[in-house]
Design an enzyme around this catalytic site. Structure first.
Site, short mmCIF file in Angstrom:
data_model
loop_
_atom_site.label_atom_id
_atom_site.label_comp_id
_atom_site.label_asym_id
_atom_site.label_seq_id
_atom_site.Cartn_x
_atom_site.Cartn_y
_atom_site.Cartn_z
N LYS A 155 49.72 49.43 37.07
CA LYS A 155 50.15 48.08 37.43
C LYS A 155 51.53 47.73 36.87
CE LYS A 155 45.45 46.29 37.90
NZ LYS A 155 44.73 47.44 37.31
N GLU A 199 49.47 38.62 31.80
CA GLU A 199 50.12 37.81 32.83
C GLU A 199 49.75 36.35 32.62
OE1 GLU A 199 50.42 40.61 36.84
OE2 GLU A 199 48.79 39.17 36.65
N HIS A 205 34.72 39.13 38.73
CA HIS A 205 35.91 39.77 39.33
C HIS A 205 35.56 40.74 40.46
CE1 HIS A 205 38.02 37.92 36.08
NE2 HIS A 205 37.47 38.68 35.16
N LYS A 217 34.46 41.06 44.52
CA LYS A 217 34.45 40.26 45.74
C LYS A 217 33.03 40.15 46.28
CE LYS A 217 38.85 42.02 45.76
NZ LYS A 217 39.36 43.13 44.92
#
Length: 242
Positions: A119, A203, A238, A240
């Site tokens: 990432k 982040e 986390h 779906k």
């Protein structure tokens, strides 16, 4: 319908994704080989493949043993390895080792995996081409994570995330400065266990965001297509749900 590009494939995964791959192989007329850790010896995915073989180890570590998996693929006469998702699916070194063994890696090229399986590399690429990215920083210590949190200003939170892999493993939202050290350690531990890589980064936390993806498929001949938008906002841990 054209014949499949190979006769036999090893599924380097377990559970639901391994079952889906085995079903696809059956539809295509490709023989499938399942693998399992000692503690997965009675799992359903083993009965959905044409044959199954033991990794001779327990837990997640068994599915991260790329050398053993490649050796099994060759021993069983497979021409290809499908990694599914998680484990070694985004590991560029494994993809290279598969190719070096004369087998086909069913997935992106090692070069693409180096960009998007990592990432930090993906963020750097986005930055270079001018794509917008969320505020973020590499954090090698809990103190660095706290410094990033402080720099965001009052009311902000952080998301600590594993550099490698995905699927919600090694990811924690932190809204309280006092919880950063524990979250940083937990994320590193989870990332190491799931992907063999304990690097993490931070982040800015975006609260109540819509999570929209566009799935893209390409082949070795340069042909590309997409499957439209995918609504991934509704999640549990986390993962779906829709």
């Amino acid at each position: 319908m054209s014949p499949p590009p190979f006769r036999k494939l090893l599924i380097a995964n377990r559970g639901e994704i391994a079952i889906r791959i085995a079903r696809a192989c059956a539809d295509l007329g490709v023989e499938s080989v399942a693998i399992h850790s000692d503690d997965d010896a009675h799992s359903l995915h083993l009965r959905k493949a044409d044959e199954a073989h033991a990794l001779r180890a327990s837990g997640v570590a068994a599915y991260l043993d790329g050398a053993r998996i490649i050796a099994l693929a060759k021993e069983t006469g497979c021409a290809a390895i499908h990694p599914g998702y998680g484990f070694l699916a985004e590991n560029a070194a494994f993809a290279r080792a598969v190719a070096a063994a004369g087998l086909t890696f069913v997935g992106p090229s090692p070069e693409a995996l180096e960009l998007f399986g990592d990432k930090l590399a993906a963020r750097d690429l986005a930055r270079r081409i001018g794509a917008p990215i969320i505020d973020g920083a590499t954090v090698e210590t809990a103190d660095e994570a706290r410094a990033f949190f402080d720099a965001l200003g009052p009311g902000a939170g952080v998301m600590i995330k594993a550099v490698a892999g995905g699927g919600g493993r090694g990811m924690r939202a932190v809204r309280d400065r006092d919880g950063i050290a524990a979250a940083w350690e937990r994320c590193r531990s989870e990332a190491k266990a799931a992907f063999g890589d304990d690097r993490v980064y931070a982040e800015r936390l975006i609260g109540r965001a819509r999570h929209i993806e566009v799935q893209i498929l390409g082949d070795r001949h340069g042909r590309l297509t997409h499957f439209g938008e995918r609504e991934c906002t509704i999640q549990r841990r986390h993962q779906k749900l829709i």
